[in-house]
Write a protein that holds these residues in place. Structure first.
Motif, PDB file in Angstrom:
ATOM      1  N   UNK A 167       0.840  -1.204   0.000  1.00  0.00           N
ATOM      2  CA  UNK A 167       0.000   0.000   0.000  1.00  0.00           C
ATOM      3  C   UNK A 167       0.879   1.259   0.000  1.00  0.00           C
ATOM      4  N   UNK A 168       1.898   1.283   0.904  1.00  0.00           N
ATOM      5  CA  UNK A 168       2.771   2.465   0.994  1.00  0.00           C
ATOM      6  C   UNK A 168       3.569   2.659  -0.288  1.00  0.00           C
ATOM      7  N   UNK A 169       3.980   1.562  -0.904  1.00  0.00           N
ATOM      8  CA  UNK A 169       4.737   1.620  -2.153  1.00  0.00           C
ATOM      9  C   UNK A 169       3.886   2.253  -3.258  1.00  0.00           C
ATOM     10  N   UNK A 170       2.616   1.824  -3.341  1.00  0.00           N
ATOM     11  CA  UNK A 170       1.731   2.380  -4.374  1.00  0.00           C
ATOM     12  C   UNK A 170       1.483   3.871  -4.118  1.00  0.00           C
ATOM     13  N   UNK A 171       1.271   4.221  -2.841  1.00  0.00           N
ATOM     14  CA  UNK A 171       1.060   5.628  -2.477  1.00  0.00           C
ATOM     15  C   UNK A 171       2.262   6.480  -2.869  1.00  0.00           C
ATOM     16  N   UNK A 172       3.457   6.003  -2.446  1.00  0.00           N
ATOM     17  CA  UNK A 172       4.688   6.789  -2.618  1.00  0.00           C
ATOM     18  C   UNK A 172       4.964   7.048  -4.101  1.00  0.00           C
ATOM     19  N   UNK A 173       4.692   6.031  -4.939  1.00  0.00           N
ATOM     20  CA  UNK A 173       5.003   6.183  -6.361  1.00  0.00           C
ATOM     21  C   UNK A 173       3.785   6.588  -7.185  1.00  0.00           C
ATOM     22  N   UNK A 174       2.711   6.977  -6.455  1.00  0.00           N
ATOM     23  CA  UNK A 174       1.519   7.475  -7.113  1.00  0.00           C
ATOM     24  C   UNK A 174       0.978   6.474  -8.143  1.00  0.00           C
ATOM     25  N   UNK A 175       0.862   5.207  -7.721  1.00  0.00           N
ATOM     26  CA  UNK A 175       0.397   4.152  -8.636  1.00  0.00           C
ATOM     27  C   UNK A 175      -1.031   3.740  -8.266  1.00  0.00           C
ATOM     28  N   UNK A 176      -1.694   3.105  -9.208  1.00  0.00           N
ATOM     29  CA  UNK A 176      -3.091   2.735  -9.036  1.00  0.00           C
ATOM     30  C   UNK A 176      -3.272   1.719  -7.885  1.00  0.00           C
ATOM     31  N   UNK A 177      -4.134   2.060  -6.895  1.00  0.00           N
ATOM     32  CA  UNK A 177      -4.335   1.139  -5.757  1.00  0.00           C
ATOM     33  C   UNK A 177      -4.906  -0.221  -6.177  1.00  0.00           C
ATOM     34  N   UNK A 178      -5.364  -0.338  -7.433  1.00  0.00           N
ATOM     35  CA  UNK A 178      -5.847  -1.627  -7.934  1.00  0.00           C
ATOM     36  C   UNK A 178      -4.761  -2.705  -7.844  1.00  0.00           C
ATOM     37  N   UNK A 179      -3.489  -2.265  -7.860  1.00  0.00           N
ATOM     38  CA  UNK A 179      -2.389  -3.238  -7.873  1.00  0.00           C
ATOM     39  C   UNK A 179      -2.102  -3.824  -6.489  1.00  0.00           C
ATOM     40  N   UNK A 180      -2.852  -3.398  -5.459  1.00  0.00           N
ATOM     41  CA  UNK A 180      -2.499  -3.781  -4.083  1.00  0.00           C
ATOM     42  C   UNK A 180      -2.303  -5.293  -3.917  1.00  0.00           C
ATOM     43  N   UNK A 181      -3.322  -6.072  -4.307  1.00  0.00           N
ATOM     44  CA  UNK A 181      -3.231  -7.528  -4.093  1.00  0.00           C
ATOM     45  C   UNK A 181      -2.047  -8.123  -4.833  1.00  0.00           C
ATOM     46  N   UNK A 182      -1.871  -7.614  -6.058  1.00  0.00           N
ATOM     47  CA  UNK A 182      -0.824  -8.153  -6.916  1.00  0.00           C
ATOM     48  C   UNK A 182       0.560  -7.913  -6.298  1.00  0.00           C
ATOM     49  N   UNK A 183       0.784  -6.698  -5.813  1.00  0.00           N
ATOM     50  CA  UNK A 183       2.096  -6.373  -5.241  1.00  0.00           C
ATOM     51  C   UNK A 183       2.305  -7.140  -3.935  1.00  0.00           C
ATOM     52  N   UNK A 184       1.260  -7.220  -3.099  1.00  0.00           N
ATOM     53  CA  UNK A 184       1.392  -7.946  -1.825  1.00  0.00           C
ATOM     54  C   UNK A 184       1.701  -9.415  -2.106  1.00  0.00           C
ATOM     55  N   UNK A 185       1.026  -9.979  -3.109  1.00  0.00           N
ATOM     56  CA  UNK A 185       1.259 -11.392  -3.445  1.00  0.00           C
ATOM     57  C   UNK A 185       2.680 -11.560  -3.971  1.00  0.00           C
ATOM     58  N   UNK A 186       3.132 -10.609  -4.784  1.00  0.00           N
ATOM     59  CA  UNK A 186       4.497 -10.655  -5.307  1.00  0.00           C
ATOM     60  C   UNK A 186       5.501 -10.713  -4.149  1.00  0.00           C
ATOM     61  N   UNK A 187       5.274  -9.854  -3.132  1.00  0.00           N
ATOM     62  CA  UNK A 187       6.198  -9.831  -1.984  1.00  0.00           C
ATOM     63  C   UNK A 187       6.184 -11.193  -1.299  1.00  0.00           C
ATOM     64  N   UNK A 188       4.975 -11.729  -1.064  1.00  0.00           N
ATOM     65  CA  UNK A 188       4.904 -12.991  -0.320  1.00  0.00           C
ATOM     66  C   UNK A 188       5.520 -14.132  -1.120  1.00  0.00           C
ATOM     67  N   UNK A 189       5.262 -14.143  -2.435  1.00  0.00           N
ATOM     68  CA  UNK A 189       5.843 -15.211  -3.257  1.00  0.00           C
ATOM     69  C   UNK A 189       7.365 -15.139  -3.252  1.00  0.00           C
ATOM     70  N   UNK A 190       7.886 -13.917  -3.278  1.00  0.00           N
ATOM     71  CA  UNK A 190       9.334 -13.772  -3.413  1.00  0.00           C
ATOM     72  C   UNK A 190      10.086 -13.779  -2.096  1.00  0.00           C
ATOM     73  N   UNK A 191       9.340 -13.823  -0.972  1.00  0.00           N
ATOM     74  CA  UNK A 191      10.052 -13.973   0.298  1.00  0.00           C
ATOM     75  C   UNK A 191       9.769 -15.370   0.820  1.00  0.00           C
ATOM     76  N   UNK A 192       9.202 -16.225  -0.027  1.00  0.00           N
ATOM     77  CA  UNK A 192       8.943 -17.634   0.319  1.00  0.00           C
ATOM     78  C   UNK A 192       8.277 -17.751   1.673  1.00  0.00           C
ATOM     79  N   UNK A 193       7.293 -16.871   1.910  1.00  0.00           N
ATOM     80  CA  UNK A 193       6.547 -16.985   3.158  1.00  0.00           C
ATOM     81  C   UNK A 193       7.375 -16.655   4.376  1.00  0.00           C
TER      82      UNK A 193
END
Length: 797
Positions: free
Chosen positions: A432-458
């Motif tokens: 959420x903070x990343x999207x806010x800071x870079x002025x990006x569409x909040x629609x991407x929230x789930x996608x970015x959060x999932x990306x983080x979780x997938x790439x930190x292997x839980x």
């Protein structure tokens, strides 16, 4: 006495005590010849030289920080504190002030808004602190006197100069600033990356080291007098020898380097990737701390040098180190072009020169020692090193350390964005903070959060404290299988991490080191030569999953109830009933659960599987209550109850449901009725539970290991041969797939509990080949409890 010219530093001793990276060191005033160390294990330790031999003894262990401790300094003696004080700074944004004889802080200085990573003391009790919040603060006793503002990135290094009122700060903005009475007088530019360390040579000169792998000598008036090159990676710390201009540095290239007359006179390699800190003692000995949690002292004095056996052991440890070619510590490596062992017949040209050879297809690294006239093996070069980004936490972004820095491309042709992330962060809030800071569409929230979780292997340690609130509703967000690490106990029960069990935070759990009772977390008295005693097994009581955040669970239940089909919808009254049940079973009210509450819960746990998880979580927590346990596990109800939970263990189902069903089964063991039912249905439950191993989810693996452990606890009390055989075979099967060390630890405790006082079980375990399966865990360095427990099990086998 200082040794003569041209002599060599050799190992004096290696000190074990810290459970994780040693991040800061400083020479102590009391006891004389001692020093203080601080570590990611959240403690500071005071070491005194022991008169009899060449080592040091840990005088005491200080705790007061709720996160990593990153720096330390000594505040000189005053009338009030004739032995001086110890100041430590941490990732919890605080500075703790200790007396030399009390393990708890005298007081805590609060004011920084981010990690405090550097401290320096001046005359009359002044203290200067530097922080990732880009400011430095000047403190007098327990008050902040002023804040130095001007750097544009984290301040990694601070020093108070001998002349009154002058202070230096070094920053990730690549500059050093000189401050006089709180105002910036001068900015020193020249370094090409983060400035990491400062050291004072005289009233007129100082040294700095940086991530650009260089050391610079400066005059206070602004000129850079000299640049020293030698390190091949970040330089983390620099320390000056007493009464001369020689100095030592340590860094990310596994080395300690000793500089004399402006030249690198000696390079000592260590069996750890990051050599974080160093200090020089009054007698000229050098103390270094590294990412392997070991403190090592080096000396020029022959009478203080370690025995030949200890030096050989150190060289063997070094020879077994794995060096990752990607770190560039050894230059570009092309294995095909390397010479063979005969290359070591030619002497080296200078001390510390490295040479790579290929022997039987293996690449080995050697370093030339001038004083000994021989090549010393410093490790095997392998595909990747033990120090990954997550273990050393060294990805820098805007001058701060992060566990990960991801590059996110939001659309094909647009720019890419950097997203820094720590394992302890909440993925949704970060997204959420990343999207806010870079002025990006909040629609991407789930996608970015999932990306983080997938790439930190839980690898998330989802703390559900109020600091991580849902960015939309402001309420804490409920994540099944997450946990808060809220703990008041400083120590480490090997099951409950830091006082509370935090699923998925095995890496942050404090390991029971140096006399901490792993069950109560209280210090245990230990003589220096005390033999490590087996505190791990046979385990007598079931291990449960107690962590709870009722508000979040209810919030999620209400939210999902809103979208449930009509026939499943709960009324407002039903929701209030479940709220009462939760408060009755989470010890927040004195009421006892009622039949009506349990009927409502039964309706909720029969919801469709995509929305049932909050109801399952209420079941997991409630079943610990004797009344609920009796109700669901007694003769008349239990068939339905077991069928329900087994249904959720289907490996094709949702992982959240598998996890919560396993945890509910573990929690059934708290009462007699539950134990009886679990033992009666053992065969069925174990057969179904073991199927969940395939998902490779570490929280599920930990819950599965805990279920096995709870069976082992029951089976240890009744001699049931089939039961033990089934349990041993389950342990052996799960061992094959599990990677997570917390799960491994619980399986080892289960194994130890099953085979304690039972020669048949020992024979059975051997026949299954369990001994050869667990061997590798005897050398796990972190967390120590894995290695210790494994060795006790090996002794029985």
């Amino acid at each position: 006495a200082m040794a003569g010219e041209g002599s060599t530093f050799r190992l004096r001793c290696s000190l074990l005590g810290h459970g994780q990276d040693v991040r800061g060191l400083t020479r102590g005033l009391f006891p004389e010849g001692g020093f203080v160390s601080v570590s990611r294990d959240r403690t500071a330790r005071l070491w005194a030289p022991d008169g009899l031999n060449r080592g040091f003894t840990e005088m005491h262990c200080m705790s007061g920080h709720s996160n990593f401790v990153s720096c330390v300094c000594i505040i000189p003696p005053s009338d009030l504190y004739p032995r001086g004080l110890i100041a430590t700074g941490g990732n919890d944004h605080n500075i703790c002030i200790f007396t030399v004889d009390n393990p708890a802080p005298l007081y805590v200085l609060k004011g920084h808004k981010n990690t405090v990573c550097s401290l320096s003391s001046g005359k009359f009790g002044t203290l200067l602190s530097g922080s990732w919040d880009t400011t430095a603060k000047v403190w007098l006793n327990d008050k902040c006197m002023m804040t130095l503002q001007g750097h544009t990135a984290a301040i990694w290094a601070v020093k108070i100069l001998p002349e009154q009122g002058l202070m230096l700060t070094g920053s990730a903005d690549k500059t050093i600033k000189l401050w006089k009475a709180g105002r910036c007088e001068r900015t020193f530019t020249g370094h090409e990356d983060c400035v990491r360390g400062l050291a004072i040579l005289s009233e007129m000169e100082f040294l700095s080291c940086a991530n650009d792998a260089s050391v610079r000598r400066w005059r206070i008036s602004g000129e850079c007098l000299q640049v020293y090159y030698g390190h091949t990676n970040y330089i983390y710390s620099i320390s000056v020898f007493p009464r001369c201009k020689d100095f030592v540095t340590t860094g990310e290239d596994r080395t300690l380097r000793i500089w004399k007359q402006g030249e690198c006179a000696q390079t000592i390699r260590l069996p750890a990737q990051s050599v974080w800190c160093c200090c020089v003692l009054d007698n000229g000995d050098i103390v270094v701390g590294a990412s392997d949690g070991i403190i090592r002292v080096f000396t020029e004095s022959l009478e203080r040098t370690a025995s030949a056996e200890e030096i050989q052991a150190f060289e063997n440890e070094l020879a077994q180190a794995s060096i990752d070619p990607k770190t560039g510590d050894l230059g570009d490596i092309n294995a095909d072009d390397l010479p063979g062992r005969e290359h070591l017949k030619d002497p080296g040209a200078r001390d510390g020169q490295t040479r790579l050879i290929k022997d039987n297809g293996k690449v080995e690294a050697y370093q030339w020692s001038v004083s000994e006239g021989r090549w010393i093996k410093i490790g095997d070069v392998v595909g990747s090193s033990g120090a990954t980004q997550q273990t050393s936490g060294k990805v820098l972004f805007e001058g701060k350390e992060y566990d990960y820095v991801f590059t996110i491309d939001v659309n094909e042709n647009g720019p890419s964005y950097k997203l820094p992330y720590n394992i302890t962060d909440d993925p949704w809030l970060t997204a959420y903070n990343f999207l806010q800071k870079n002025d990006l569409n909040p629609m991407f929230l789930d996608q970015v959060a999932k990306f983080i979780m997938d790439n930190t292997k839980g690898q998330t340690v989802l703390s559900t404290s109020n600091q991580f609130s849902d960015p939309f509703t402001g309420a804490g967000r409920y994540v099944p299988g997450s946990s808060s690490g809220s703990s008041t106990i400083p120590g480490a029960d090997p099951f409950t991490g830091a006082g509370r069990y935090v699923p998925g935070s095995a890496s942050n759990a404090v390991t029971p080191a140096g006399g901490v009772d792993p069950y109560t977390g209280m210090g245990a008295y230990q003589s220096a030569a005390a033999k490590v005693e087996n505190i791990y097994f046979p385990k007598k009581d079931a291990v449960t999953f107690d962590q709870a955040n009722p508000t979040q669970i209810l919030g999620k239940l209400k939210e999902l109830n809103g979208s449930a089909a009509e026939e499943h919808k709960l009324t407002e009254d039903d929701l209030i009933i479940l709220e009462k049940l939760l408060s009755a079973t989470c010890n927040t009210s004195t009421e006892t659960p009622t039949a009506q509450q349990l009927q409502t819960l039964w309706r909720a746990v029969n919801w469709p599987e995509d929305i049932v998880f909050p109801a399952l979580d209420i079941l997991r927590l409630s079943v610990r209550h004797p009344i609920v346990n009796e109700n669901f596990c007694s003769e008349k109800e239990h068939v339905q109850f077991i069928i329900l939970l087994l249904k959720f263990l289907n490996p094709k189902g949702k992982q959240a449901n598998q996890l919560l069903a396993l945890r509910a089964l573990c929690n059934c063991f708290v009462s007699h009725a539950g134990q009886k039912l679990m033992m009666e249905q053992r065969d069925e439950i174990m057969t179904q539970a073991i199927e969940t191993k395939s998902g490779n989810n570490k929280n599920i693996h930990i819950a599965l290991a805990t279920l096995t452990l709870n069976y082992a606890v029951c089976l240890h009390k009744v001699n049931n041969v089939e039961g033990k055989a089934q349990c041993l075979s389950v342990i052996s099967t799960i061992m094959e797939v599990v990677q997570d060390l917390e799960a491994i630890f619980r399986l080892l405790v289960a194994l130890g509990t099953l085979i304690s006082d039972d020669t048949n079980a020992v024979q059975l375990a051997k026949s299954l080949g369990v001994d050869s399966q667990i061997k590798k865990y005897a050398s796990v360095s972190e967390p120590a409890k894995v290695k210790e427990c494994c060795r006790f099990v090996m002794n029985l086998l």
